[in-house]
Design a protein around this motif. Structure first.
Motif, short mmCIF file in Angstrom:
data_model
loop_
_atom_site.label_atom_id
_atom_site.label_comp_id
_atom_site.label_asym_id
_atom_site.label_seq_id
_atom_site.Cartn_x
_atom_site.Cartn_y
_atom_site.Cartn_z
N UNK A 59 88.59 -29.67 27.33
CA UNK A 59 88.25 -30.88 28.00
C UNK A 59 87.00 -31.27 27.72
N UNK A 60 86.60 -32.40 28.16
CA UNK A 60 85.14 -32.99 28.16
C UNK A 60 83.93 -32.25 29.11
N UNK A 61 84.84 -31.68 30.25
CA UNK A 61 83.79 -31.19 30.96
C UNK A 61 84.53 -30.21 32.01
N UNK A 62 84.33 -29.39 32.70
CA UNK A 62 84.86 -28.90 33.74
C UNK A 62 83.67 -28.37 34.71
N UNK A 63 83.93 -28.40 36.14
CA UNK A 63 82.98 -28.45 36.92
C UNK A 63 83.47 -27.68 38.32
N UNK A 64 82.70 -27.50 39.14
CA UNK A 64 83.10 -26.84 40.45
C UNK A 64 82.11 -27.46 41.63
N UNK A 65 82.47 -27.50 42.91
CA UNK A 65 81.68 -28.06 44.00
C UNK A 65 82.17 -27.12 45.25
N UNK A 66 81.28 -26.89 46.13
CA UNK A 66 81.10 -26.03 47.16
C UNK A 66 80.85 -26.95 48.44
N UNK A 67 81.64 -27.24 49.16
CA UNK A 67 81.35 -28.04 50.46
C UNK A 67 80.67 -27.00 51.63
N UNK A 68 79.94 -27.73 52.54
CA UNK A 68 79.43 -27.05 53.69
C UNK A 68 79.32 -28.03 54.81
N UNK A 69 79.06 -27.59 56.05
CA UNK A 69 79.08 -28.57 57.09
C UNK A 69 79.63 -28.06 58.29
N UNK A 70 79.58 -28.99 59.35
CA UNK A 70 80.35 -28.58 60.79
C UNK A 70 81.87 -28.44 60.79
N UNK A 71 82.57 -29.09 59.85
CA UNK A 71 83.86 -28.95 59.73
C UNK A 71 84.23 -28.20 58.53
N UNK A 72 85.43 -27.66 58.68
CA UNK A 72 86.23 -27.01 57.51
C UNK A 72 86.15 -27.71 56.29
N UNK A 73 85.55 -27.13 55.23
CA UNK A 73 85.37 -27.89 53.87
C UNK A 73 86.00 -27.13 52.65
N UNK A 74 85.85 -27.39 51.55
CA UNK A 74 86.36 -26.77 50.42
C UNK A 74 85.54 -26.26 49.11
N UNK A 75 86.04 -25.23 48.64
CA UNK A 75 85.65 -24.95 47.22
C UNK A 75 86.60 -25.51 46.29
N UNK A 76 85.95 -26.26 44.98
CA UNK A 76 87.02 -26.67 44.12
C UNK A 76 86.40 -26.70 42.91
N UNK A 89 78.47 -11.12 46.83
CA UNK A 89 79.21 -10.87 48.05
C UNK A 89 79.67 -12.45 48.63
N UNK A 90 78.90 -13.24 48.26
CA UNK A 90 79.53 -14.60 48.96
C UNK A 90 80.53 -15.43 47.99
N UNK A 91 80.59 -15.08 46.74
CA UNK A 91 81.67 -15.46 45.95
C UNK A 91 83.10 -14.88 45.97
N UNK A 92 82.91 -13.44 46.45
CA UNK A 92 84.23 -12.98 46.77
C UNK A 92 84.53 -13.29 47.84
N UNK A 93 83.80 -13.51 48.93
CA UNK A 93 84.29 -14.15 50.43
C UNK A 93 84.93 -15.70 50.48
N UNK A 94 83.96 -16.47 49.47
CA UNK A 94 84.56 -18.08 49.64
C UNK A 94 85.24 -18.41 48.33
#
Length: 406
Positions: free
Chosen positions: A75-92, A181-186
């Motif tokens: 690929x030309x690029x591979x990335x990740x993002x981790x959301x946060x906030x008052x509502x349920x979010x996502x890691x992708x 610890x957080x990587x294993x959890x989230x």
């Protein structure tokens, strides 16, 4: 006090699943590995996760980028993002990958996610991530809008008033043990979703061979059964498919009596209505004009030998592949000439176009340009064609579907 609605939590799958959506003419496939998380910004895990994400897929020095691009060239690029906030979010984690490398890329995505969950990051990786956040946070303070954003974030996310005053202090206190610890959890590995949008016939066999169970969906997320995606029709010789199409639209003699054809259409672009006029004259002269508010925005003309394209008042002669492609177009119905001038037509089996069984033909022009055409098994009519065109260094997939024959 700000009151926000309460939304029901959505569960992650009990076991990792691979969900695919077919885009039959896609040159690349979009891969997203995703799981839902519940992470208020007031949670102490917020700061370790910022750094975990940076190390895993936050930029061009991250593990995903170095693996999928630099090491494997998927690929030309591979990335990740981790959301946060008052509502349920996502890691992708995501990347656009060559179709034939999808199965290998999925394996590498899951490998990197599992590694950060099971082994401590290095001191160098951790310090580099901290340095990046320290620098970007300081630069951000020069922008008044950023500071105003801090104020609204404190209100919306119910944060302590000193949240941003102590931001860097908490960030720099994060340890490698915290990251683990957080990587294993989230970041899920055994119970995550892998969503792939692309040319499924190119990568599903590889995924199954790699041991993944594959679920197919349409573009509206409705499950698709194997029977719905696989035609049961018997393969037909390519020349017979073309002959059936010619007969279905009136026959060769009737078609050759047609000397000109004009097509008119409209399309919307960013709220503006564009008028499209396409004209063809036998044997192979044609023009296309796109206008807006009565003014010509783009025009292309070919007289059978030479041609030009004009856009925004700038005129450019057709050359190279553009000119070759125009010269190869014969007559108003190109299928009449597939048996001449070096064209190659081969049967590529059968497929589904919507709910219809279709004969699939691989077409190669004299200059080597390829496209795929699909013809209705019952009526003989053309249902769809697909091709890839190159503009500069960019490959563009084009797909046209036909219907409502009268």
């Amino acid at each position: 006090m700000l009151t926000l609605p309460t939304l029901a939590k959505v569960s992650n799958p009990a076991k990792t699943e691979v969900d695919v959506i077919n885009v039959s003419n896609a040159v690349q496939s979009e891969i997203t590995v995703v799981n839902l998380i519940d992470l208020p910004m007031s949670n102490p895990d917020y700061f370790p996760l910022l750094l975990a994400n940076q190390i895993l897929g936050g930029g061009s020095e991250s593990r995903l980028f170095m693996n999928l691009r630099e090491k494997h060239g998927f690929t030309y690029g591979a990335y990740s993002s981790t959301g946060a906030g008052r509502f349920q979010s996502k890691f992708s984690a995501n990347a656009a990958v060559r179709n034939e490398k999808v199965d290998s890329a999925v394996v590498e995505f899951l490998k990197e996610i599992n590694t950060i969950r099971t082994a401590k990051v290095s001191a160098e990786e951790l310090q580099n991530a901290k340095n990046l956040y320290n620098g970007s946070f300081a630069l951000g303070l020069e922008n008044p809008a950023r500071i105003a954003g801090f104020a609204s974030s404190i209100l919306i996310n119910d944060l302590p008033k000193d949240f941003y005053r102590t931001y860097l202090q908490k960030l720099n206190a994060v340890t490698a043990d915290d990251i683990l610890r957080v990587a294993k959890k989230y970041y899920n590995h055994d119970n995550t979703r892998v969503v792939i949008v692309g040319k499924t016939e190119a990568f599903i066999p590889g995924l199954k061979k790699a041991g993944f169970t594959v679920n197919q969906f349409d573009s509206y997320a409705t499950p698709v059964t194997a029977a719905a995606t696989t035609s049961t029709a018997t393969t037909k010789a390519a020349k017979d498919v073309i002959a059936s199409y010619i007969a279905a639209i009136g026959g060769e003699a009737a078609i050759k009596k047609i000397t000109s054809l004009q097509q008119n259409g409209e399309m919307d672009m960013e709220g503006n209505k564009l008028t499209v006029t396409m004209k063809n004259m036998a044997p192979n002269s044609n023009s296309m004009e796109i206008s807006m508010m009565g003014q010509t925005a783009m025009k292309q003309v070919f007289n059978g030998t030479t041609g030009y394209a004009m856009q925004m008042g700038q005129k450019k002669e057709l050359t190279g592949d553009d000119l070759t492609e125009k010269k190869e177009e014969k007559g108003l119905v190109s299928q009449l000439y597939y048996a001449t001038d070096g064209w190659k037509v081969e049967s590529a089996g059968t497929a589904k176009v919507g709910t219809a069984d279709a004969y699939k033909l691989a077409i190669t022009s004299p200059s080597g340009k390829k496209k795929t055409e699909y013809y209705d098994v019952k009526t003989g009519l053309l249902l769809k064609d697909e091709k890839t065109v190159t503009k500069g260094t960019v490959e563009i997939s084009q797909s046209t579907e036909y219907g409502d024959y009268k």
